[in-house]
Design a protein around this motif. Structure first.
Motif, PDB file in Angstrom:
ATOM      1  N   ASN A 115      16.679  68.145  79.058  1.00  0.00           N
ATOM      2  CA  ASN A 115      16.309  69.507  79.426  1.00  0.00           C
ATOM      3  C   ASN A 115      17.562  70.391  79.335  1.00  0.00           C
ATOM      4  O   ASN A 115      18.616  70.048  79.873  1.00  0.00           O
ATOM      5  CB  ASN A 115      15.747  69.517  80.852  1.00  0.00           C
ATOM      6  CG  ASN A 115      15.172  70.854  81.242  1.00  0.00           C
ATOM      7  OD1 ASN A 115      15.866  71.860  81.257  1.00  0.00           O
ATOM      8  ND2 ASN A 115      13.883  70.876  81.560  1.00  0.00           N
ATOM      9  N   HIS A 172      13.352  69.837  73.278  1.00  0.00           N
ATOM     10  CA  HIS A 172      14.206  70.336  74.361  1.00  0.00           C
ATOM     11  C   HIS A 172      13.527  71.481  75.108  1.00  0.00           C
ATOM     12  O   HIS A 172      13.225  72.517  74.516  1.00  0.00           O
ATOM     13  CB  HIS A 172      15.540  70.838  73.805  1.00  0.00           C
ATOM     14  CG  HIS A 172      16.425  69.772  73.259  1.00  0.00           C
ATOM     15  ND1 HIS A 172      17.126  68.896  74.058  1.00  0.00           N
ATOM     16  CD2 HIS A 172      16.732  69.456  71.969  1.00  0.00           C
ATOM     17  CE1 HIS A 172      17.840  68.091  73.299  1.00  0.00           C
ATOM     18  NE2 HIS A 172      17.608  68.402  72.027  1.00  0.00           N
ATOM     19  N   THR A 173      13.331  71.295  76.412  1.00  0.00           N
ATOM     20  CA  THR A 173      12.862  72.397  77.256  1.00  0.00           C
ATOM     21  C   THR A 173      14.063  73.256  77.640  1.00  0.00           C
ATOM     22  O   THR A 173      15.142  72.738  77.919  1.00  0.00           O
ATOM     23  CB  THR A 173      12.183  71.847  78.515  1.00  0.00           C
ATOM     24  OG1 THR A 173      11.090  71.019  78.131  1.00  0.00           O
ATOM     25  CG2 THR A 173      11.668  72.972  79.403  1.00  0.00           C
ATOM     26  N   TYR A 174      13.872  74.566  77.672  1.00  0.00           N
ATOM     27  CA  TYR A 174      14.980  75.467  77.962  1.00  0.00           C
ATOM     28  C   TYR A 174      14.627  76.529  79.006  1.00  0.00           C
ATOM     29  O   TYR A 174      15.434  77.411  79.293  1.00  0.00           O
ATOM     30  CB  TYR A 174      15.437  76.161  76.672  1.00  0.00           C
ATOM     31  CG  TYR A 174      14.344  76.985  76.007  1.00  0.00           C
ATOM     32  CD1 TYR A 174      14.280  78.358  76.192  1.00  0.00           C
ATOM     33  CD2 TYR A 174      13.368  76.380  75.225  1.00  0.00           C
ATOM     34  CE1 TYR A 174      13.279  79.119  75.599  1.00  0.00           C
ATOM     35  CE2 TYR A 174      12.362  77.124  74.627  1.00  0.00           C
ATOM     36  CZ  TYR A 174      12.317  78.491  74.820  1.00  0.00           C
ATOM     37  OH  TYR A 174      11.316  79.232  74.239  1.00  0.00           O
ATOM     38  N   ASP A 175      13.428  76.438  79.587  1.00  0.00           N
ATOM     39  CA  ASP A 175      12.996  77.492  80.520  1.00  0.00           C
ATOM     40  C   ASP A 175      12.387  76.914  81.798  1.00  0.00           C
ATOM     41  O   ASP A 175      11.392  77.422  82.307  1.00  0.00           O
ATOM     42  CB  ASP A 175      11.996  78.416  79.837  1.00  0.00           C
ATOM     43  CG  ASP A 175      10.773  77.664  79.296  1.00  0.00           C
ATOM     44  OD1 ASP A 175      10.732  76.421  79.405  1.00  0.00           O
ATOM     45  OD2 ASP A 175       9.858  78.329  78.774  1.00  0.00           O
ATOM     46  N   ARG A 202      18.420  82.058  69.353  1.00  0.00           N
ATOM     47  CA  ARG A 202      17.218  81.780  70.156  1.00  0.00           C
ATOM     48  C   ARG A 202      16.003  81.558  69.253  1.00  0.00           C
ATOM     49  O   ARG A 202      15.232  80.606  69.463  1.00  0.00           O
ATOM     50  CB  ARG A 202      16.960  82.950  71.111  1.00  0.00           C
ATOM     51  CG  ARG A 202      15.683  82.795  71.944  1.00  0.00           C
ATOM     52  CD  ARG A 202      15.385  84.064  72.725  1.00  0.00           C
ATOM     53  NE  ARG A 202      15.150  85.199  71.844  1.00  0.00           N
ATOM     54  CZ  ARG A 202      13.992  85.443  71.226  1.00  0.00           C
ATOM     55  NH1 ARG A 202      12.957  84.623  71.393  1.00  0.00           N
ATOM     56  NH2 ARG A 202      13.874  86.505  70.444  1.00  0.00           N
ATOM     57  N   CYS A 229      13.978  73.401  67.640  1.00  0.00           N
ATOM     58  CA  CYS A 229      14.466  72.463  68.653  1.00  0.00           C
ATOM     59  C   CYS A 229      13.591  72.369  69.904  1.00  0.00           C
ATOM     60  O   CYS A 229      13.708  71.410  70.673  1.00  0.00           O
ATOM     61  CB  CYS A 229      15.876  72.848  69.090  1.00  0.00           C
ATOM     62  SG  CYS A 229      17.008  73.179  67.725  1.00  0.00           S
ATOM     63  N   SER A 230      12.741  73.373  70.147  1.00  0.00           N
ATOM     64  CA  SER A 230      12.032  73.455  71.428  1.00  0.00           C
ATOM     65  C   SER A 230      10.900  72.445  71.563  1.00  0.00           C
ATOM     66  O   SER A 230      10.350  72.283  72.652  1.00  0.00           O
ATOM     67  CB  SER A 230      11.478  74.875  71.629  1.00  0.00           C
ATOM     68  OG  SER A 230      10.555  75.209  70.595  1.00  0.00           O
ATOM     69  N   VAL A 272      13.978  78.032  69.084  1.00  0.00           N
ATOM     70  CA  VAL A 272      12.553  77.938  69.391  1.00  0.00           C
ATOM     71  C   VAL A 272      11.788  77.336  68.217  1.00  0.00           C
ATOM     72  O   VAL A 272      10.883  76.510  68.381  1.00  0.00           O
ATOM     73  CB  VAL A 272      11.985  79.329  69.760  1.00  0.00           C
ATOM     74  CG1 VAL A 272      10.468  79.271  69.863  1.00  0.00           C
ATOM     75  CG2 VAL A 272      12.591  79.822  71.069  1.00  0.00           C
TER      76      VAL A 272
END
Length: 379
Positions: free
Chosen positions: A301, A263-266, A252, A259-260, A256
């Motif tokens: 996403n 890419h959205t992950y939340d 994680r 990659c964030s 964060v």
């Protein structure tokens, strides 16, 4: 000579029949001969209607050609009777094709009309599908849910899909459920679809859109109404908490940090839907401003990625082994991805170790709705 010609014709017919049988295998995941929706059924029936008319015409025309070829082949040196024109015959073979065209045109126009008229939005599920090079983004405006490469639908429900493209011309196609419609930049098209029964169906981009066009695929998961509502609730539910210091937790942190940005992950959070639309737009604008050096690009996403069936837009089964290979070198699975060209982890100074790649992969597969948590919000 006659026996040789007869043998060649026989072999040709057998080969043609073999090709016909192979081409019409309804068990293929992308066969249009196994419809699972009223639109696909309508299109299949129209095709079969036209096909059998064409078969009759083919048999008559080719049969006539073969008959005349053998009946009037050269038998001696005597010159046959010479004729020029036959008014009755010419009128006949002009009128008959015109009648055939009209017979085909009437159901064709009716089918086009039926597929182009959208149902009432109030009674339908409205979905926005956006084509990217080379993946699909799916947004559910009313439900405020966004996902990628997997389209979830309830069975026996009218669905309006608003189609557009962020970059180049694409085409949206679910062979067993509906026809294909282009996804055009700066223009919105609409497609009416309806699935008869729950199941897993294949989708595909049907318009050449660049080097990875053939690998721009998606899956359609049709649920019962109850299971579809469960899926919506899951998409609004946070993932399970990670144990501190575990591989997933270390992954994680790496995700964060690396990659964030893309890419959205939340997107399970309230208000995340609007934020994701803005983020994707900003990523696209950032990439357009410097296509060679930008470290940001529009990307799928990854909210609850662990529940996905496939990776790389429908190319490989989503499991740890394939995901590690995908992160290590996307081009080995799907050549031409922008992730390989722009993500910082593929630069020498930021290259990840095998352990770090394994941790990121484990983290992504852990992104599933928590069984202990309830939905973050309910529509």
């Amino acid at each position: 000579m006659y026996k040789r010609i007869k043998s060649i014709i026989g072999l040709g017919l057998m080969f043609s029949l073999l090709l016909f049988v192979i081409a019409c295998n309804s068990d293929s995941p992308q066969s249009t001969f196994d419809p699972h929706g009223p639109i696909a059924e309508l299109q299949k029936n129209l095709f079969m209607f036209t096909f059998w008319i064409a078969v009759v015409v083919f048999i008559i025309v080719e049969g006539g050609i073969l008959y005349l070829t053998f009946k009037y082949r050269k038998k001696d040196d005597k010159l046959p009777v010479q004729t020029h024109g036959n008014l009755k015959l010419e009128i006949t073979w002009t009128i008959i094709p015109a009648i055939i065209v009209v017979i085909i045109a009437i159901p064709t126009v009716l089918a086009i009309w039926e597929t182009q008229v959208m149902p009432e939005e109030e009674d339908s599920l409205v979905i926005e599908a956006v084509g990217h090079q080379w993946w699909f983004e799916f947004k559910y405006p009313t439900e405020e849910v966004v996902t990628a490469n997997e389209l979830h639908l309830p069975e026996d429900k009218d669905v309006i899909v608003n189609l557009r493209s962020q970059d180049v011309l694409h085409s949206f196609w679910i062979p067993k459920i509906a026809g294909k419609v282009d996804m055009v930049p700066n223009h919105e098209n609409q497609l009416y679809i309806k699935a008869d029964e729950p199941g897993l169906y294949y989708g595909q981009c049907a318009e050449f859109c660049g080097i990875a066009h053939a690998m721009m695929r998606f899956r359609v998961i049709v649920h019962t109404p109850e299971n579809y509502q469960n899926w919506l609730d899951e998409m609004r539910t946070p993932p399970a908490k990670l144990a501190s210091g575990s591989d997933e937790d270390e992954g994680r942190k790496l995700f964060v940090g690396n990659c964030s940005m893309c890419h959205t992950y939340d997107s399970y959070k309230k208000g995340a839907y609007t934020k994701e639309i803005t983020s994707q737009y900003n990523r696209w604008e950032e990439w357009k401003n410097d296509k060679e050096n930008s470290a940001i690009v529009s990307a799928p996403n990854l909210t609850h990625y662990g529940n996905r069936i496939t990776l790389a837009a429908g190319i490989k089964e989503n499991n740890l082994e394939n995901l590690i290979k995908w992160i290590e070198n996307p081009d080995e699975i799907k050549i031409g991805t922008r992730m390989k060209n722009h993500a910082s982890i593929y630069r020498d100074e930021n290259e990840l170790s095998n352990e770090q790649i394994n941790q990121i992969a484990k983290y992504l597969l852990s992104l599933k709705p928590s069984q202990e948590s309830s939905a973050t919000y309910n529509k």
